[in-house]
Write a protein that holds these residues in place. Structure first.
Motif, PDB file in Angstrom:
ATOM      1  N   THR A 202      20.033  16.980  21.305  1.00  0.00           N
ATOM      2  CA  THR A 202      20.726  16.254  20.233  1.00  0.00           C
ATOM      3  C   THR A 202      19.782  16.066  19.051  1.00  0.00           C
ATOM      4  OG1 THR A 202      20.059  14.121  21.161  1.00  0.00           O
ATOM      5  CG2 THR A 202      22.172  15.033  21.898  1.00  0.00           C
ATOM      6  N   ALA A 250      24.705  25.020  24.154  1.00  0.00           N
ATOM      7  CA  ALA A 250      25.158  24.352  22.934  1.00  0.00           C
ATOM      8  C   ALA A 250      24.274  23.148  22.668  1.00  0.00           C
ATOM      9  CB  ALA A 250      26.616  23.910  23.065  1.00  0.00           C
ATOM     10  N   PHE A 252      23.990  19.413  20.019  1.00  0.00           N
ATOM     11  CA  PHE A 252      24.942  18.425  19.518  1.00  0.00           C
ATOM     12  C   PHE A 252      24.415  17.672  18.299  1.00  0.00           C
ATOM     13  CE2 PHE A 252      25.850  19.150  23.926  1.00  0.00           C
ATOM     14  CZ  PHE A 252      27.234  19.090  24.020  1.00  0.00           C
ATOM     15  N   ALA A 274      27.911  22.208  18.902  1.00  0.00           N
ATOM     16  CA  ALA A 274      29.148  21.703  19.502  1.00  0.00           C
ATOM     17  C   ALA A 274      30.134  21.261  18.428  1.00  0.00           C
ATOM     18  CB  ALA A 274      28.834  20.541  20.435  1.00  0.00           C
ATOM     19  N   ASN A 275      31.413  21.471  18.701  1.00  0.00           N
ATOM     20  CA  ASN A 275      32.452  21.096  17.743  1.00  0.00           C
ATOM     21  C   ASN A 275      32.515  19.588  17.532  1.00  0.00           C
ATOM     22  OD1 ASN A 275      33.404  23.746  17.247  1.00  0.00           O
ATOM     23  ND2 ASN A 275      34.603  23.699  19.134  1.00  0.00           N
ATOM     24  N   GLN A 276      32.249  18.826  18.573  1.00  0.00           N
ATOM     25  CA  GLN A 276      32.335  17.367  18.469  1.00  0.00           C
ATOM     26  C   GLN A 276      30.947  16.751  18.453  1.00  0.00           C
ATOM     27  OE1 GLN A 276      35.176  15.296  20.984  1.00  0.00           O
ATOM     28  NE2 GLN A 276      33.799  13.534  21.175  1.00  0.00           N
ATOM     29  N   ALA A 303      32.815  15.835  25.729  1.00  0.00           N
ATOM     30  CA  ALA A 303      32.229  16.860  24.863  1.00  0.00           C
ATOM     31  C   ALA A 303      31.071  17.585  25.562  1.00  0.00           C
ATOM     32  CB  ALA A 303      31.748  16.226  23.560  1.00  0.00           C
ATOM     33  N   GLU A 307      31.211  21.567  26.608  1.00  0.00           N
ATOM     34  CA  GLU A 307      30.329  22.511  25.907  1.00  0.00           C
ATOM     35  C   GLU A 307      29.307  23.150  26.832  1.00  0.00           C
ATOM     36  OE1 GLU A 307      30.501  23.590  22.890  1.00  0.00           O
ATOM     37  OE2 GLU A 307      31.860  22.189  21.884  1.00  0.00           O
TER      38      GLU A 307
END
Length: 331
Positions: A202, A250, A252, A274-276, A303, A307
């Motif tokens: 992240t 992925a 975030f 990630a999309n979210q 999420a 992912e």
């Protein structure tokens, strides 16, 4: 100068009183009920505010200083915050330097309310920043820690307003039951991720407690525990190299942080962003899928699992828990 300050202070007090009236209306209090004798409780972070409102219910008048989506690490207090703190009977804040600007204000002379650093009742994990070890303030990542926070908030509210202790106890009990279910649900969902893919990257180091509690490795972050930090080009490259080496599926972004830097890492490493974005230091805006602590944890887990190659089932707390359930069924 003195007159201008007094005028601003008066405006701040007017805004606060209007805000408190709106909170009372929001809770649909009986129209003729005098709210002036309710304890005045102030919370700093949105996560603590959410827990406090659930436990305190209609027995307290509550003010939350930070708005959903605000970053507590870099928040600078405004004059209305001083007014709220000076008129409070009880102040809940996170502690471990999560909200440094507000902590300085809370500790200043003139704030007479009882002050409770809710997170500091929990032994912290440590992070390294500029060669120094510092306590990680993001304790709410582990739901078991939040149960301890709920108990602390409940006990301090009981001490403040003993005549309402049964209401506080009942509200806390319902919330704890739901949190226990959430804790088990998260653990089960993370276990569906293939073992070699249980790695979480992240923007900043806000998920140590979550990772340790539920079996995710945190191989690296772009910045440390505070969003005040600025990563160097070398940090970006080293993190991108680690992502490629570990074949992470992925990475975030986070809802409270500008995603530009983590996008640069995604581009450098060739991995999907990630999309979210994840909710890290704040719950989401009203009406979002993360507008309570329980819902933000459900949204984050959904999420992460999706992912990283797992399969999740919806979170459906049992009907016998708190009738004012926050844990909405996830799609």
């Amino acid at each position: 100068m003195i007159c201008i300050f007094c005028h601003q202070r008066s405006l701040g007090m007017t805004s606060l009183l209007l805000g408190l009236w709106l909170v009372g209306c929001d809770r649909q209090s009986p129209p003729n009920t005098d709210q002036s004798d309710r304890p005045q409780v102030v919370s700093t972070s949105t996560i603590i505010a959410d827990l406090t409102k659930t436990i305190g219910g209609d027995e307290i008048t509550h003010v939350s200083i930070l708005d959903p989506g605000a970053d507590p690490h870099v928040y600078e207090p405004v004059p209305a915050d001083s007014v709220a703190l000076e008129t409070a009977d009880l102040i809940f804040y996170n502690g471990y330097n999560l909200e440094p600007g507000l902590i300085r204000l809370i500790e200043a002379a003139g704030i007479e309310a009882e002050k409770v650093a809710v997170a500091e009742t929990i032994p912290p994990l440590d992070s390294e920043y500029e060669g120094q070890r510092e306590p990680d303030p993001h304790v709410w990542g582990d739901v078991q820690n939040v149960i301890l926070m709920v108990q602390t908030i409940r006990d301090r509210l009981m001490a403040l307003s003993p005549e309402d202790r049964q209401e506080f106890s009942d509200n806390a009990e319902g919330l704890i039951e739901e949190l226990e279910q959430l804790d088990r649900w998260i653990e089960a969902q993370i276990q569906t991720i293939p073992a070699g893919s249980r790695q979480l990257v992240t923007t900043h180091d806000a998920f140590q407690y979550y990772g340790r509690a539920y079996g995710l490795e945190i191989p690296g972050t772009l910045i440390g525990i505070s969003t005040e930090e600025q990563p160097s080009a070398r940090t970006v490259k080293e993190l991108a190299d680690a992502i490629k080496r570990l074949q992470i599926k992925a990475i975030f972004a986070e809802t409270t942080i500008n995603p530009a830097l983590i996008k640069a890492v995604a581009k450098e490493s060739g991995v999907a962003l990630a999309n979210q974005a994840l909710y890290s230091d704040s719950i989401g805006a009203s009406g979002s899928d993360g507008d309570s602590y329980l819902k933000m944890q459900v949204a984050n887990t959904r999420a992460i699992v999706g992912e990283l190659g797992g399969q999740f089932r919806s979170f459906q707390p049992s009907a016998e828990t708190n009738p004012n359930s926050q844990g909405q069924t996830s799609p």
